[in-house]
Design an enzyme around this catalytic site. Structure first.
Site, PDB file in Angstrom:
ATOM      1  N   ASP A  99       0.860  -1.189   0.000  1.00  0.00           N
ATOM      2  CA  ASP A  99       0.000   0.000   0.000  1.00  0.00           C
ATOM      3  C   ASP A  99       0.890   1.231   0.000  1.00  0.00           C
ATOM      4  OD1 ASP A  99      -1.856  -1.984   0.602  1.00  0.00           O
ATOM      5  OD2 ASP A  99      -2.865  -0.818   2.146  1.00  0.00           O
ATOM      6  N   LYS A 162      -7.807   2.705  -1.869  1.00  0.00           N
ATOM      7  CA  LYS A 162      -8.025   2.593  -0.427  1.00  0.00           C
ATOM      8  C   LYS A 162      -8.368   3.965   0.135  1.00  0.00           C
ATOM      9  CE  LYS A 162      -5.436   1.234   3.751  1.00  0.00           C
ATOM     10  NZ  LYS A 162      -4.123   0.723   4.225  1.00  0.00           N
ATOM     11  N   LYS A 189     -10.537  -2.629  -7.228  1.00  0.00           N
ATOM     12  CA  LYS A 189     -11.314  -2.992  -6.047  1.00  0.00           C
ATOM     13  C   LYS A 189     -11.194  -1.913  -4.979  1.00  0.00           C
ATOM     14  CE  LYS A 189     -10.969  -7.964  -6.847  1.00  0.00           C
ATOM     15  NZ  LYS A 189     -10.564  -9.280  -6.286  1.00  0.00           N
TER      16      LYS A 189
END
Length: 241
Positions: A99, A162, A189
């Site tokens: 991330d 995110k 996603k």
């Protein structure tokens, strides 16, 4: 969309990326966090930097919990080249999921050239070796800035957008839905972090709304709350195929 009726107490762990609080991180807390991630069948265990990746890899050996690392966490202000190098180092050390935090200041300045460059280099550095997830830090962004970031994330071929790092204010449902709407016709996603208290109820609400993953330091508590939330009707009853 995730159908929560298909997940039991064990399998639901794969909807959660687990981590420990960065300011409290030491080797003992990393190792204990990894053991919790295995116990609760989480998708990944995240350390706050690649420095801890060898420890995470050692603890997760033999499990299907992914070794994961945060890149340029939690501010995302390094240059694109530095972020790419840190990504390469994390993967060299064994990371299977990474991330990175978007450069919020550059995004707010509409310096899209820098954003596109860092996303491109991040994706290239990860290659096929690791899942890629980009943190927006929605609490500092307008809806238009969220949309612009999501569009660039999709253009770069990133796997997940995110909401937050979890170090500041978490996302509102409205902000999450802006991300969902922007990315609806793409393969990107959605991951939510920074879920507000009461975390179990809010975490499952984001999943019902369309989140694919929840990143949290409270995965064990949220999973333990599943039977109670099913009993009171906030989460659908388990109905295996």
């Amino acid at each position: 969309m995730v159908d929560l009726s298909k997940y039991d107490q064990h399998s639901i762990g794969k909807l959660f990326d687990f981590s420990v609080l960065p300011k409290n991180t030491n080797e003992a807390s990393i190792r204990e966090g990894c053991r919790i991630a295995i116990k609760y069948n989480c998708a990944s265990f995240y350390s706050s930097s690649p420095f801890w990746t060898p420890v995470v890899k050692e603890e997760l050996a033999g499990s299907d919990v992914l070794v994961a690392a945060a890149i340029n966490f939690p501010f995302g202000t390094s240059s694109p080249a530095v972020k790419a190098f840190e990504t390469e180092e994390a993967i060299r050390l064994g990371a299977q999921s990474v991330d990175t935090v978007i450069n919020v200041g550059a995004l707010r300045d509409k310096n899209y050239k820098i954003i596109k460059e860092e996303l491109k280099l991040f994706k290239e550095a990860a290659g096929d070796a690791a899942l890629t997830k980009v943190i927006l830090e929605t609490c500092f962004l307008t809806d238009d800035e969220i949309r612009a970031a999501c569009e660039m994330i999709a253009e770069a071929g990133i796997d997940y957008a995110k909401t937050s790092s979890g170090q500041f204010e978490g996302p509102t449902m409205e902000q999450f839905l802006v991300m969902k709407e922007t990315l609806k016709n793409t393969p990107v996603k959605l991951k939510v972090a920074g879920v507000k208290f009461p975390r179990p109820q809010n975490a499952y609400a984001f999943i019902i709304a369309g989140a694919d993953l929840i990143g949290t330091r409270a995965a064990d508590q949220i999973i333990d709350a599943l039977p109670q939330l099913r009993e009171i009707g906030l989460v659908p009853t388990y109905k295996p195929d």
